[in-house]
Design an enzyme around this catalytic site. Structure first.
Site, PDB file in Angstrom:
ATOM      1  N   ASP A  36       0.624  -0.742  -0.227  1.00 51.96           N
ATOM      2  CA  ASP A  36      -0.062  -0.394   0.201  1.00 51.96           C
ATOM      3  C   ASP A  36       0.999   1.153  -0.155  1.00 51.96           C
ATOM      4  OD1 ASP A  36      -2.272   1.332   0.706  1.00 51.96           O
ATOM      5  OD2 ASP A  36      -1.575   1.827   2.488  1.00 51.96           O
TER       6      ASP A  36
ATOM      7  N   ASP B 189      -0.453   5.345   0.714  1.00 47.43           N
ATOM      8  CA  ASP B 189      -0.114   5.973   2.029  1.00 47.43           C
ATOM      9  C   ASP B 189      -0.453   5.354   3.570  1.00 47.43           C
ATOM     10  OD1 ASP B 189      -3.259   8.719   0.411  1.00 47.43           O
ATOM     11  OD2 ASP B 189      -1.404   6.939  -0.329  1.00 47.43           O
TER      12      ASP B 189
END
Length: 406
Positions: free
Chosen positions: A193, A195
């Site tokens: 991922d 953020d």
């Protein structure tokens, strides 16, 4: 009739001890069934299980060798029943329990020992993966990590993980559990991922701040966390509030994004070791591409902002990359690269990552909220993201030696 003996030798380590003991065993006609040796602070401990098919004075030969080698040597008879129990135990499944923290308090060992005993597990081996603590007692540069090998009959792994998570939270220590298998040292794909995983920010929040709509976007996020909106609904509502944002702001934010602790070191080693790396993000390709250029990711998959006349329109190109799409992309990349799913690793922090974490061979929740930590199979909260290397089984010393050689 075959006799079996456990040979145990201890003393100050010096060259030639293994050779001397091996010669004494060979002269007595012993067969080597198992062996283990370790050296700690200059003290050697060697244990060897041997079989004898003829009469011989192995004990006398070993005592004589021990005197000349500076070792205390014992020979312990092993009954047929004990040997059968040992053989059966060695065929039981193995679990890897990893302890990670800036410092490891000694008390955690007692509690981990009690927890594993409660589940019928024997601690077979304990070794350190992290570097040594500085002489001044400061925090080791990449944290402290100890790996324990456990064996036992069928274990309620979910119950063990739940208790380990609670125990770790009490002591400020990450306790990760994974099943040992041939795949553990043959992972080849790592997906992240973006953020709050690779960067210490949520990009959409930064965009909202610059556009003066942070409170409006935060309100939508709060509704999502209460379960009133799913990811796609929430994403569209938040994006709509960014309509009219100047494209130049994107470049400014990209340059200011704070990298997550340890991400540069992690990527350096993953690239050097030949792993394929990918970003699978519900954020934006503009920023994922920036990280790709900076850190060398092999591929990126995220949401593409629609920009017209230098302004953000508040829309993205379909399809929106949500939790299901992340898991699907992980499978697609693995299939394209000819990899088994057991060879994949996924790292993320949010509920939107849970499907991806569950799909990967090794799914790691990184600095995640309690709900995500409780549902992920492994989690890291106390160290930087480069602690992923510990869960992959790498020793810090080996990695740094390999870097210097390169």
């Amino acid at each position: 009739m075959t006799r079996r003996l456990l040979i145990r030798a201890t003393g100050a380590a010096r060259p030639g001890q293994l050779a001397g003991l091996g010669q004494a065993m060979a002269r007595s006609g012993a067969r080597l069934l198992d062996i283990n040796q370790s050296v700690t602070f200059g003290m050697v401990s060697l244990e060897a299980l041997v079989g004898l098919d003829r009469d011989s004075d192995l004990e006398g030969a070993l005592n004589e060798a021990g005197i000349s080698l500076g070792l205390d040597v014992q020979a312990i008879q092993v009954s047929a029943e004990d040997y059968q129990r040992w053989s059966a135990h060695a065929s039981e499944p193995r679990l890897i329990l990893t302890l990670l923290a800036p410092h490891l308090p000694a008390g955690i060992l007692a509690e981990v020992g009690a927890l594993t005993a409660e589940h019928g597990l024997t601690v077979e081996l304990i070794h350190r993966l992290s570097g040594r603590e500085p002489l001044d007692g400061g925090v080791p540069p990449f944290g402290a990590c100890v790996e324990c090998w456990l064996r036992g009959e069928e274990v309620d792994l979910d119950s063990l993980r739940e208790k380990a998570l609670a125990l770790g939270a009490m002591h400020g220590v990450d306790i990760a559990l994974q099943e040992d298998s041939i795949w553990r040292r043959h992972r080849r794909l790592v997906c992240f991922d973006m953020d709050s995983t690779l960067i210490q920010a949520e990009v959409i929040d930064e965009l909202a701040r610059r556009h003066g709509v942070f409170d409006d976007v935060a309100a939508v996020t709060e509704r999502t966390m209460r379960g009133e909106l799913d990811f796609q609904q929430s994403f569209r509502e938040r994006m709509a509030k960014l309509k009219g944002l100047d494209e130049a702001v994107l470049a400014e934010i990209a340059e200011e994004l704070p990298l997550m602790d340890g991400v540069e070191r992690l990527m350096k080693h993953l690239k050097r070791l030949g792993y394929r790396t990918a970003i699978l993000s519900g954020g934006f390709t503009y920023f994922a591409r920036h990280l790709q250029d900076k850190l060398g990711f092999d591929e990126i998959h995220a949401n593409e902002l629609v920009i017209e006349n230098g302004k953000v329109t508040g829309e993205v190109h379909e399809p929106i990359l949500d939790a299901s799409r992340k898991a699907e992309l992980l499978r697609e990349i693995a299939a394209r690269e000819g990899l088994a799913m057991e060879q994949t690793i996924a790292v993320g922090d949010g509920a939107n990552d849970l499907k991806m974490l569950a799909t990967a061979g090794l799914g790691i929740a990184f600095r995640a909220k309690p709900l995500v930590r409780s549902q992920a199979r492994q989690s890291i909260s106390t160290l930087g993201i480069d602690a992923v290397l510990y869960l992959m089984g790498y020793r810090e010393g080996d990695l740094e030696d390999e870097s210097r050689a390169g």
